[in-house]
Write a protein that holds these residues in place. Structure first.
Motif, PDB file in Angstrom:
ATOM      1  N   ARG A 183       1.258  -1.328   0.100  1.00 59.34           N
ATOM      2  CA  ARG A 183       0.250   0.207   0.047  1.00 59.34           C
ATOM      3  C   ARG A 183       1.001   0.972   0.240  1.00 59.34           C
ATOM      4  NH1 ARG A 183      -2.182  -0.539   4.366  1.00 59.34           N
ATOM      5  NH2 ARG A 183      -4.020  -1.849   4.017  1.00 59.34           N
ATOM      6  N   THR A 184       1.836   1.210   0.442  1.00 63.23           N
ATOM      7  CA  THR A 184       2.616   2.543   1.076  1.00 63.23           C
ATOM      8  C   THR A 184       3.448   2.367  -0.365  1.00 63.23           C
ATOM      9  OG1 THR A 184       3.374   2.046   2.939  1.00 63.23           O
ATOM     10  CG2 THR A 184       5.089   3.367   1.965  1.00 63.23           C
ATOM     11  N   ALA A 185       3.786   1.285  -1.243  1.00 60.60           N
ATOM     12  CA  ALA A 185       4.479   1.783  -2.725  1.00 60.60           C
ATOM     13  C   ALA A 185       3.384   1.853  -3.588  1.00 60.60           C
ATOM     14  CB  ALA A 185       5.263   0.119  -2.659  1.00 60.60           C
ATOM     15  N   ARG A 186       2.347   1.694  -3.215  1.00 60.61           N
ATOM     16  CA  ARG A 186       1.504   2.319  -4.342  1.00 60.61           C
ATOM     17  C   ARG A 186       1.651   4.454  -4.105  1.00 60.61           C
ATOM     18  NH1 ARG A 186       0.433   1.525  -8.989  1.00 60.61           N
ATOM     19  NH2 ARG A 186       0.379  -0.543  -9.099  1.00 60.61           N
ATOM     20  N   ASP A 187       1.113   4.383  -3.222  1.00 61.52           N
ATOM     21  CA  ASP A 187       0.396   5.849  -2.793  1.00 61.52           C
ATOM     22  C   ASP A 187       2.397   6.796  -3.420  1.00 61.52           C
ATOM     23  OD1 ASP A 187      -1.313   4.789  -1.947  1.00 61.52           O
ATOM     24  OD2 ASP A 187      -0.530   5.392   0.572  1.00 61.52           O
ATOM     25  N   VAL A 188       3.828   6.151  -3.275  1.00 62.35           N
ATOM     26  CA  VAL A 188       5.055   6.528  -3.990  1.00 62.35           C
ATOM     27  C   VAL A 188       4.685   6.810  -5.302  1.00 62.35           C
ATOM     28  CG1 VAL A 188       7.252   6.909  -3.303  1.00 62.35           C
ATOM     29  CG2 VAL A 188       5.939   5.683  -1.484  1.00 62.35           C
ATOM     30  N   ILE A 189       4.365   5.501  -5.724  1.00 64.02           N
ATOM     31  CA  ILE A 189       4.519   5.860  -6.987  1.00 64.02           C
ATOM     32  C   ILE A 189       3.410   6.195  -7.935  1.00 64.02           C
ATOM     33  CG2 ILE A 189       6.363   3.371  -6.099  1.00 64.02           C
ATOM     34  CD1 ILE A 189       4.228   2.208  -8.334  1.00 64.02           C
ATOM     35  N   GLY A 190       2.397   6.902  -6.943  1.00 57.50           N
ATOM     36  CA  GLY A 190       0.752   6.419  -7.867  1.00 57.50           C
ATOM     37  C   GLY A 190       0.828   5.488  -8.917  1.00 57.50           C
ATOM     38  N   PRO A 191      -0.605   5.928  -9.380  1.00 55.44           N
ATOM     39  CA  PRO A 191      -1.484   5.269 -10.177  1.00 55.44           C
ATOM     40  C   PRO A 191      -1.150   3.665 -11.614  1.00 55.44           C
ATOM     41  CG  PRO A 191      -2.527   6.992 -10.344  1.00 55.44           C
ATOM     42  CD  PRO A 191      -1.518   7.624  -9.352  1.00 55.44           C
ATOM     43  N   GLN A 192      -0.221   4.698 -12.093  1.00 57.08           N
ATOM     44  CA  GLN A 192       0.288   4.702 -13.366  1.00 57.08           C
ATOM     45  C   GLN A 192       1.348   3.750 -13.470  1.00 57.08           C
ATOM     46  OE1 GLN A 192      -1.584   5.886 -16.322  1.00 57.08           O
ATOM     47  NE2 GLN A 192      -2.961   6.912 -14.880  1.00 57.08           N
ATOM     48  N   ALA A 193       2.777   4.194 -12.355  1.00 59.72           N
ATOM     49  CA  ALA A 193       3.651   3.072 -12.915  1.00 59.72           C
ATOM     50  C   ALA A 193       3.372   1.382 -12.447  1.00 59.72           C
ATOM     51  CB  ALA A 193       4.739   3.551 -11.426  1.00 59.72           C
ATOM     52  N   GLU A 194       3.701   0.409 -12.552  1.00 58.52           N
ATOM     53  CA  GLU A 194       3.354  -1.323 -12.350  1.00 58.52           C
ATOM     54  C   GLU A 194       4.442  -1.102 -11.917  1.00 58.52           C
ATOM     55  OE1 GLU A 194       4.469  -3.136 -15.677  1.00 58.52           O
ATOM     56  OE2 GLU A 194       4.378  -1.298 -17.205  1.00 58.52           O
ATOM     57  N   LEU A 195       3.500  -2.144 -10.232  1.00 58.88           N
ATOM     58  CA  LEU A 195       3.964  -2.748  -9.462  1.00 58.88           C
ATOM     59  C   LEU A 195       3.870  -4.115  -9.090  1.00 58.88           C
ATOM     60  CD1 LEU A 195       4.625  -1.931  -6.166  1.00 58.88           C
ATOM     61  CD2 LEU A 195       2.447  -1.637  -5.518  1.00 58.88           C
ATOM     62  N   TYR A 196       5.283  -4.721  -8.902  1.00 49.78           N
ATOM     63  CA  TYR A 196       5.995  -6.276  -8.823  1.00 49.78           C
ATOM     64  C   TYR A 196       6.003  -6.536  -7.013  1.00 49.78           C
ATOM     65  CZ  TYR A 196       6.606  -5.395 -13.722  1.00 49.78           C
ATOM     66  OH  TYR A 196       6.798  -4.940 -15.096  1.00 49.78           O
ATOM     67  N   VAL A 197       6.019  -7.858  -7.070  1.00 50.17           N
ATOM     68  CA  VAL A 197       6.060  -7.976  -5.480  1.00 50.17           C
ATOM     69  C   VAL A 197       7.114  -9.409  -5.926  1.00 50.17           C
ATOM     70  CG1 VAL A 197       4.324  -6.856  -4.523  1.00 50.17           C
ATOM     71  CG2 VAL A 197       3.890  -9.161  -5.203  1.00 50.17           C
ATOM     72  N   ASP A 198       7.709  -9.690  -5.023  1.00 52.23           N
ATOM     73  CA  ASP A 198       8.903 -11.326  -5.255  1.00 52.23           C
ATOM     74  C   ASP A 198       8.589 -12.214  -3.459  1.00 52.23           C
ATOM     75  OD1 ASP A 198      10.464 -12.798  -5.293  1.00 52.23           O
ATOM     76  OD2 ASP A 198      12.070 -11.672  -5.794  1.00 52.23           O
ATOM     77  N   ALA A 199       7.736 -12.606  -3.187  1.00 52.57           N
ATOM     78  CA  ALA A 199       7.460 -13.425  -2.038  1.00 52.57           C
ATOM     79  C   ALA A 199       9.072 -14.264  -1.932  1.00 52.57           C
ATOM     80  CB  ALA A 199       7.044 -14.154  -1.378  1.00 52.57           C
ATOM     81  N   ASN A 200       9.638 -14.821  -2.739  1.00 48.72           N
ATOM     82  CA  ASN A 200      11.359 -15.436  -3.237  1.00 48.72           C
ATOM     83  C   ASN A 200      10.351 -17.001  -2.018  1.00 48.72           C
ATOM     84  OD1 ASN A 200      12.847 -12.790  -2.663  1.00 48.72           O
ATOM     85  ND2 ASN A 200      14.031 -14.073  -4.063  1.00 48.72           N
ATOM     86  N   GLY A 201       9.720 -17.687  -3.024  1.00 47.28           N
ATOM     87  CA  GLY A 201       9.245 -18.529  -1.751  1.00 47.28           C
ATOM     88  C   GLY A 201       8.527 -18.992  -0.679  1.00 47.28           C
ATOM     89  N   GLY A 202       8.415 -17.607  -0.247  1.00 47.03           N
ATOM     90  CA  GLY A 202       7.750 -17.439   1.615  1.00 47.03           C
ATOM     91  C   GLY A 202       6.537 -17.919   2.107  1.00 47.03           C
ATOM     92  N   TYR A 203       5.745 -18.065   0.905  1.00 44.06           N
ATOM     93  CA  TYR A 203       4.500 -18.254   1.353  1.00 44.06           C
ATOM     94  C   TYR A 203       4.084 -19.824   1.215  1.00 44.06           C
ATOM     95  CZ  TYR A 203       3.357 -13.186   1.093  1.00 44.06           C
ATOM     96  OH  TYR A 203       3.478 -12.151   0.932  1.00 44.06           O
ATOM     97  N   THR A 204       3.032 -20.286   1.397  1.00 44.14           N
ATOM     98  CA  THR A 204       2.686 -21.290   1.216  1.00 44.14           C
ATOM     99  C   THR A 204       1.136 -21.587   0.001  1.00 44.14           C
ATOM    100  OG1 THR A 204       0.016 -21.058   2.812  1.00 44.14           O
ATOM    101  CG2 THR A 204       2.434 -22.403   3.818  1.00 44.14           C
ATOM    102  N   ARG A 205       1.117 -22.468  -0.490  1.00 50.39           N
ATOM    103  CA  ARG A 205       0.203 -22.096  -1.513  1.00 50.39           C
ATOM    104  C   ARG A 205      -1.742 -20.988  -1.123  1.00 50.39           C
ATOM    105  NH1 ARG A 205      -0.640 -27.837  -4.409  1.00 50.39           N
ATOM    106  NH2 ARG A 205       1.926 -28.371  -4.583  1.00 50.39           N
ATOM    107  N   LYS A 206      -2.182 -21.694  -0.252  1.00 50.68           N
ATOM    108  CA  LYS A 206      -3.646 -20.352  -0.386  1.00 50.68           C
ATOM    109  C   LYS A 206      -3.274 -19.476   0.763  1.00 50.68           C
ATOM    110  CE  LYS A 206      -6.543 -24.375  -1.243  1.00 50.68           C
ATOM    111  NZ  LYS A 206      -7.113 -24.288   0.047  1.00 50.68           N
ATOM    112  N   GLN A 207      -1.989 -19.407   0.744  1.00 47.66           N
ATOM    113  CA  GLN A 207      -1.757 -18.554   1.582  1.00 47.66           C
ATOM    114  C   GLN A 207      -1.745 -17.463   0.886  1.00 47.66           C
ATOM    115  OE1 GLN A 207       1.874 -17.496   3.795  1.00 47.66           O
ATOM    116  NE2 GLN A 207       1.305 -16.011   5.433  1.00 47.66           N
TER     117      GLN A 207
END
Length: 365
Positions: A183-207
């Protein structure tokens, strides 16, 4: 009659560079990065390649790869690459051996371009003039002020219209903070920039599915390694459940790995400093194209800039904070990503020269 240019034995060195602050992703923390550099001479030219791997990889280059490539024709890179892969048969190709092959292979391509007095992108043959980049960092150790400063620098300072941050903190046990940081990242970059995330395998499937649906509300369009990249079934299930692209491939060390992964992802990530160099990177990109997928170059942006310009199914390359910092310190000829693209056509070879004397303080091998 064939005019041969024999290769000398590769020279190899390793350097460990402290991070500019504590860094972590969802499943790992580090305070330094080691770069292993291979330099190969033939005739009056020297090529340079590198990988990000333990310093022990340098010994592997010297003991197993150097004898395999010495005295071969510098222009016949496929033969040298094949000889290296055969030399590590009993060592095991995935992992450290593949990193070692990668460093030497990148040096061989740089050397060939220099011998022919061509930019590497011209030797390979360009498919595009400009290569899109995305800013990558946003470590889980960053407080919101630090995160905002980094993202603001990329998007509003350098005009890079796509960025990625780390999530999956503490093996997925801080999902609420992950969402808050997005949410913080989106507020900083604004609505037009593309936003990506990387979990590095940290979640379970359903999570990963639950988190991914919340992240979609903030316009996240790229979800990297929501679960372990070894969980191909899980990647495919998550990909089919979410609207964002699910991506992986950073830990691919050989072509069969990518063949197995392709049915499970929306975009295939390939790292030339791990997979076997530019030779294998091009093969992986062709394999992806045959299945209708784009490729994205993982980390080590200056190792990828030229080869990325040479495939029609490229999405972008990763302008990764740690590696950008090291490559800018270690090499003359670093690229400028202002505007969100780089142009890898300056000088001959890949255009970089190692600053041997300036970086000697970091040398460990």
């Amino acid at each position: 009659m064939k005019h041969e240019v024999p290769l000398e034995r590769p020279a190899v060195s390793a350097y460990t560079v402290p991070a500019d602050g504590p860094e972590a992703d969802g499943t790992f923390a580090w305070d330094a990065t080691t770069i292993v550099v291979a330099e190969i001479t033939a005739g009056d030219a020297t090529g340079t390649g590198w990988t990000y791997a333990p310093a022990s990889v340098a010994a592997l280059v010297e003991e197993q790869l150097a004898p395999a490539v010495a005295d071969r024709d510098a222009l016949d890179i496929p033969a040298a690459h094949d000889a290296m892969t055969k030399a590590v048969r009993d060592t095991g190709r995935p992992g450290a051996a593949s990193c070692a092959i990668s460093a030497v292979d990148i040096a061989l391509w740089d050397l060939k371009a220099r011998l022919l007095e061509l930019p590497l992108v011209r030797l390979l043959g360009a498919a595009r003039d400009e290569v899109p980049v995305y800013g990558s960092g946003g470590f889980t150790t960053y407080h919101d002020t630090h995160l905002a400063a980094q993202l603001n620098g990329w998007v509003h300072g350098q005009g890079i219209p796509r960025v990625k941050i780390k999530v999956g903190e503490a093996w997925g046990r801080a999902a609420s903070r992950d969402v808050s940081r997005v949410r913080t990242a989106r507020d900083v970059i604004g609505p037009q920039a593309e936003l990506y995330v990387d979990a590095n395998g940290g979640y379970t499937r359903k999570q990963a599915v639950r988190v991914g649906r919340v992240l979609a509300e903030h316009g996240v369009g790229w979800f990297e390694e929501p679960v372990s990249s070894d969980d191909l079934r899980g990647l495919a299930l998550i990909r089919d459940a979410l609207v964002c692209d699910v991506t992986a491939g950073a830990y691919g060390y050989d072509l069969p790995y990518f063949a197995r992964m392709i049915p499970s992802v929306d975009c295939l990530q390939v790292d030339a400093t791990r997979c076997g160099g530019l030779t294998e990177w091009l093969r992986a990109a062709a394999l992806a194209q045959a299945h209708g997928l784009e490729v994205s170059a993982h980390c080590a942006p200056h190792a990828h800039a030229a080869v990325a310009a040479c495939v029609p199914n490229l999405r972008h390359i990763e302008w990764f904070h740690d590696h950008v910092r090291i490559e800018s310190m270690f090499f003359d000829g670093a690229l400028d990503p202002t505007g969100g693209v780089v142009r890898p056509d300056a000088g001959i070879g890949h255009g970089l020269r190692l600053r041997t004397d300036e970086v000697a303080e970091f040398r460990v091998v």
